[in-house]
Design a protein around this motif. Structure first.
Motif: not given
Length: 295
Positions: A35-42, A72-80, A216-225
């Motif tokens: 019974d996961l919620t975004p708050e628990i995941v974050a 898959i969830w981001n560390n903010t509790g958002e599904r991706v 050579i690659l640098r990435v800003w990941e949506r919802g994760a930074g």
């Protein structure tokens, strides 16, 4: 929460894994519902108060003909929708668990197949890139997504401009630059991620082409930074560079966490990603603690 889930034991085992430093907490929900919620995941994903991770992965029984469904969830509790590095990790885990030499991993973005690569690495068939404006998606019709009309900075001297756009299970914008390290991606990443051109937001990459076989690659990941590695971004950058005739169809992509080998095969139009997958440790956590006693 139902009475049934409230009575379930709240303690569950977890694994900590990473692909090129892009790290994950993995929970196995194949034997029991969670019974996961975004708050628990974050809370679990928080590096100061929880275990800490870039993405939070839940394994479920397959919804179709695959071996497993990966949520898959981001560390903010958002599904991706997709995560290439996590797919490699889960593919390696399940090949070891089942003895199979190919694992079908179902995701929201489709079914991906993992198989052994050279020298102990894992290869994932990431499927076909989506290149049409409505598939990425973009907010308006742009016929040639090799370079879309977008810039940041003064009109006559933009800091960045004309990124390529590719969907590899999630949306990516790739800016080709002379020096990927010359920009403050932590500052401009959030502005570009949330640009009106991207109705579902976008992962933002800076790609520096060293030669026809190396990016050579640098990435800003949506919802994760900022992230040490992003598998789908490496795939998207490879596809974009090939479309712009900057590289060959097999290219090594160097991220802060290490290298990925990306091949966009002409035979089947699929993108294949090869790289490392590492197991860190396993332990047990109490979901109730992260839900304030309400798990």
């Amino acid at each position: 929460m139902t009475a049934e889930t409230a009575q379930m034991p709240s303690r569950i085992g977890f694994r900590k894994m990473n692909g090129l430093g892009n790290d994950f907490v993995v929970l196995d929900a194949r034997a029991r519902d969670l019974d996961l919620t975004p708050e628990i995941v974050a809370a679990i994903s928080n590096r100061e108060t929880g275990i800490g991770c870039d993405q939070f992965i839940v394994l479920e029984n397959p919804h179709g003909d695959g071996d497993v469904f990966m949520e898959i969830w981001n560390n903010t509790g958002e599904r991706v929708e997709a995560c290439g590095n996590a797919t490699r990790c889960i593919g390696g885990l399940l090949m070891q668990e089942t003895g199979k030499d190919e694992i079908a991993i179902e995701t929201v973005a489709g079914t991906l197949r993992a198989m052994p690569g050279p020298d102990g690495l894992i290869t994932v068939d990431m499927g076909e890139p989506r290149l049409e404006w409505h598939q990425i998606p973009l907010a308006e019709e742009i016929r040639d997504t090799r370079g879309i009309e977008l810039q940041i900075g003064p009109i006559d001297a933009p800091i960045l401009h004309t990124p390529a756009a590719v969907n590899m299970g999630n949306p990516h914008a790739i800016f080709f630059v002379k020096d990927a390290g010359a920009y403050n991606l932590a500052q401009i990443g959030p502005l570009l991620e949330n640009h009106p051109m991207f109705p579902e937001r976008a992962n933002i990459s800076l790609a520096e082409v060293e030669d026809r076989s190396h990016i050579i690659l640098r990435v800003w990941e949506r919802g994760a930074g900022l992230t040490k590695a992003c598998g789908t971004a490496a795939c998207a950058a490879g596809v974009a560079a090939i479309r712009k005739k900057l590289t060959d169809r097999m290219v090594r992509v160097t991220l802060p966490g290490g290298d990925l080998l990306i091949e966009w095969r002409e035979a089947d139009n699929h993108v294949y990603m090869t790289g490392a997958a590492e197991f860190h440790y396993e332990g047990e956590l109490d979901l109730a603690e992260y839900a304030g006693g309400a798990a």
